[in-house]
Motif scaffolding. Structure first.
Motif, PDB file in Angstrom:
ATOM      1  N   ARG A  80       0.827  -1.210   0.000  1.00  0.00           N
ATOM      2  CA  ARG A  80       0.000   0.000   0.000  1.00  0.00           C
ATOM      3  C   ARG A  80       0.862   1.261   0.000  1.00  0.00           C
ATOM      4  NH1 ARG A  80      -3.260  -3.095   3.657  1.00  0.00           N
ATOM      5  NH2 ARG A  80      -2.608  -1.881   5.489  1.00  0.00           N
ATOM      6  N   VAL A  81       2.007   1.222   0.665  1.00  0.00           N
ATOM      7  CA  VAL A  81       2.928   2.367   0.620  1.00  0.00           C
ATOM      8  C   VAL A  81       3.384   2.601  -0.821  1.00  0.00           C
ATOM      9  CG1 VAL A  81       5.180   3.234   1.334  1.00  0.00           C
ATOM     10  CG2 VAL A  81       3.694   2.112   3.003  1.00  0.00           C
ATOM     11  N   ARG A  82       3.734   1.544  -1.511  1.00  0.00           N
ATOM     12  CA  ARG A  82       4.166   1.673  -2.907  1.00  0.00           C
ATOM     13  C   ARG A  82       3.028   2.174  -3.796  1.00  0.00           C
ATOM     14  NH1 ARG A  82       5.877  -4.137  -4.165  1.00  0.00           N
ATOM     15  NH2 ARG A  82       6.204  -3.274  -6.262  1.00  0.00           N
ATOM     16  N   PRO A 126      -1.612  23.738  -3.465  1.00  0.00           N
ATOM     17  CA  PRO A 126      -0.888  22.485  -3.736  1.00  0.00           C
ATOM     18  C   PRO A 126      -1.441  21.367  -2.861  1.00  0.00           C
ATOM     19  CG  PRO A 126       0.473  23.980  -2.447  1.00  0.00           C
ATOM     20  CD  PRO A 126      -0.739  24.766  -2.856  1.00  0.00           C
ATOM     21  N   MET A 127      -1.331  20.151  -3.310  1.00  0.00           N
ATOM     22  CA  MET A 127      -1.910  19.027  -2.583  1.00  0.00           C
ATOM     23  C   MET A 127      -1.047  18.673  -1.379  1.00  0.00           C
ATOM     24  SD  MET A 127      -3.315  15.406  -4.104  1.00  0.00           S
ATOM     25  CE  MET A 127      -1.744  14.567  -4.324  1.00  0.00           C
ATOM     26  N   GLY A 128      -1.727  18.450  -0.259  1.00  0.00           N
ATOM     27  CA  GLY A 128      -1.029  18.086   0.968  1.00  0.00           C
ATOM     28  C   GLY A 128      -1.648  16.865   1.608  1.00  0.00           C
ATOM     29  N   GLN A 129      -1.091  16.501   2.770  1.00  0.00           N
ATOM     30  CA  GLN A 129      -1.583  15.325   3.494  1.00  0.00           C
ATOM     31  C   GLN A 129      -3.051  15.480   3.881  1.00  0.00           C
ATOM     32  OE1 GLN A 129       0.292  12.663   4.059  1.00  0.00           O
ATOM     33  NE2 GLN A 129      -0.674  11.500   5.707  1.00  0.00           N
ATOM     34  N   GLN A 130      -3.480  16.708   4.176  1.00  0.00           N
ATOM     35  CA  GLN A 130      -4.861  16.917   4.595  1.00  0.00           C
ATOM     36  C   GLN A 130      -5.845  16.625   3.465  1.00  0.00           C
ATOM     37  OE1 GLN A 130      -2.646  19.254   4.117  1.00  0.00           O
ATOM     38  NE2 GLN A 130      -3.501  21.026   3.035  1.00  0.00           N
ATOM     39  N   HIS A 131      -5.439  16.868   2.233  1.00  0.00           N
ATOM     40  CA  HIS A 131      -6.317  16.562   1.104  1.00  0.00           C
ATOM     41  C   HIS A 131      -6.493  15.050   0.955  1.00  0.00           C
ATOM     42  CE1 HIS A 131      -4.844  20.670  -0.093  1.00  0.00           C
ATOM     43  NE2 HIS A 131      -6.160  20.825  -0.216  1.00  0.00           N
ATOM     44  N   LEU A 132      -5.423  14.300   1.160  1.00  0.00           N
ATOM     45  CA  LEU A 132      -5.536  12.844   1.105  1.00  0.00           C
ATOM     46  C   LEU A 132      -6.440  12.325   2.220  1.00  0.00           C
ATOM     47  CD1 LEU A 132      -1.833  11.823   0.306  1.00  0.00           C
ATOM     48  CD2 LEU A 132      -3.775  11.806  -1.260  1.00  0.00           C
ATOM     49  N   MET A 133      -6.314  12.878   3.409  1.00  0.00           N
ATOM     50  CA  MET A 133      -7.152  12.444   4.527  1.00  0.00           C
ATOM     51  C   MET A 133      -8.626  12.729   4.240  1.00  0.00           C
ATOM     52  SD  MET A 133      -5.354  11.011   6.933  1.00  0.00           S
ATOM     53  CE  MET A 133      -6.540  11.122   8.255  1.00  0.00           C
ATOM     54  N   PHE A 184       3.018   8.448   3.686  1.00  0.00           N
ATOM     55  CA  PHE A 184       2.337   7.311   3.069  1.00  0.00           C
ATOM     56  C   PHE A 184       2.366   6.088   3.988  1.00  0.00           C
ATOM     57  CE2 PHE A 184       3.673   9.389  -1.118  1.00  0.00           C
ATOM     58  CZ  PHE A 184       2.441   9.990  -1.270  1.00  0.00           C
ATOM     59  N   VAL A 185       3.378   5.985   4.843  1.00  0.00           N
ATOM     60  CA  VAL A 185       3.450   4.854   5.772  1.00  0.00           C
ATOM     61  C   VAL A 185       2.278   4.898   6.741  1.00  0.00           C
ATOM     62  CG1 VAL A 185       4.817   3.775   7.595  1.00  0.00           C
ATOM     63  CG2 VAL A 185       5.956   4.706   5.559  1.00  0.00           C
ATOM     64  N   ASP A 186       1.955   6.086   7.234  1.00  0.00           N
ATOM     65  CA  ASP A 186       0.819   6.225   8.151  1.00  0.00           C
ATOM     66  C   ASP A 186      -0.496   5.918   7.430  1.00  0.00           C
ATOM     67  OD1 ASP A 186      -0.408   7.189  10.702  1.00  0.00           O
ATOM     68  OD2 ASP A 186      -1.260   8.689   9.330  1.00  0.00           O
TER      69      ASP A 186
END
Length: 368
Positions: A290-292, A341-348, A310-312
């Motif tokens: 899943r990380v990959r 720009p896209m950040g971790q919060q957008h993925l969440m 991505f690990v989290d």
């Protein structure tokens, strides 16, 4: 009727032109090898005559057709001012062996490559085995004599099974890309008919066109067509079993390449599994995979803010590759809509929206 000199009628004899039907046998591998070597030498170009063996094994054409294909490829390349390479020959073959599947499926134009796949090594190795099986089948069946002694079909058919989003359809496109074949996804709604005998007729056209057109056919979600036979309790059961029986017989004589995908391996009739050349199980991705997958689905061109963890994400959210793709794409749309720009919060946020739409209260479980 013919009249004599005395005016009497006699029965006329049939005077039709006599004829004798002669069916020409399929050209064998050695004949095709020599024909391709001669054709490649005659037209020149970037494809050496040493590649004749591979072309002979891949395409079952007669010597006359091979010469015509080579000449046509040379003419088209000269007209466009490009090199006469392998792609030019493949295009010429594709034009000659026209694909007649337009009414029953759609052509997959975007085909993936191995470097785009994120799969376990054993799955990738099995896919490479299938590709080698297709490339070497003419040598094994014709030159080594297995076709004569065992009476097996020339076709290669495989079952890709696994949970949704594990990469089965994408893997089929990789196989087609590596073999240089067109990929046609069969539309089961166009093939299956309520009229008795029409489904078998449509399937016959699909298999015949796949053999003539050198195209890889993909039966996506094949459970409905290749399902287990049942006890005959109604007329519907009887006709459904007839369709399955026809498919079993047709696979025995099929000379093309077919891939079946299914989310439920156990729903496929066991008789089909015996006739398949390869049965490949696509596992649910583990944390490392899943990380990959997360890394692969955020493109290098994407403007990003900060670093992604991505690990989290892989540890907290057990998502398959298809859902990871959806979340990455949704996060990109969210960031673009906000002009950021896209950040971790957008993925969440994208992950939470995906879970909510699937009716999941907890984000620590699988979506399927």
């Amino acid at each position: 009727m013919i009249l004599t000199a005395a005016g009497k009628a006699i029965t006329s004899l049939p005077l039709g032109r006599p004829f004798h039907l002669i069916r020409m046998p399929r050209s064998d591998l050695d004949d095709r090898d020599r024909a391709w070597a001669a054709a490649l030498t005659a037209v020149g170009g970037a494809v050496p005559p040493s590649d004749a063996a591979e072309l002979a094994g891949r395409y079952v054409l007669g010597p006359g057709a091979i010469a015509e294909v080579a000449a046509e490829a040379a003419r088209f390349s000269a007209a466009r001012g490009v090199a006469l390479d392998r792609a030019a020959f493949e295009d010429a073959i594709g034009r000659r062996l026209s694909i007649r599947l337009g009414a029953y499926g759609s052509l997959v134009n975007r085909k993936a490559r191995f470097n785009e796949m994120v799969l376990p090594e054993d799955v990738v190795a099995a896919m490479r085995d299938m590709i080698a099986m297709v490339r070497q089948r003419s040598t094994i069946l014709e030159r080594w004599g297995y076709q004569r002694h065992l009476g097996i079909a020339r076709g290669v058919s495989s079952l890709f099974s696994g949970e949704p989003g594990t990469g089965k359809t994408m893997a089929a496109s990789v196989v087609a890309s590596e073999l240089g074949l067109e990929l046609m996804r069969i539309d089961l709604s166009q093939v299956v008919s309520k009229w008795v005998g029409e489904t078998e007729k449509n399937l016959s056209e699909v298999f015949d066109a796949a053999e003539d057109g050198q195209v890889l056919i993909l039966f996506d979600e094949a459970d409905s067509l290749f399902a287990k036979r049942t006890d005959v309790k109604t007329s519907n059961d009887r006709y459904a079993n007839l369709e399955v029986n026809y498919l079993l017989q047709r696979l025995d004589t099929f000379e093309g390449i077919a891939i079946l995908t299914s989310n439920l391996d156990g729903s496929i009739d066991p008789a089909f599994k015996r006739r398949l050349s390869l049965r490949l199980q696509f596992p649910f991705p583990d944390e490392e995979t899943r990380v990959r997958l997360w890394t692969a689905h955020v493109t290098p061109e994407t403007p990003i803010a900060g670093d992604f963890d991505f690990v989290d994400l892989a540890k907290r959210f057990p998502l398959s590759g298809g859902y990871i793709r959806n979340c990455a794409l949704r996060a990109a749309f969210l960031a673009a809509h906000e002009g950021q720009p896209m950040g971790q919060q957008h993925l969440m946020r994208a992950i939470q929206l995906e879970y909510r739409e699937m009716g999941k209260l907890s984000t620590t479980s699988r979506l399927e």
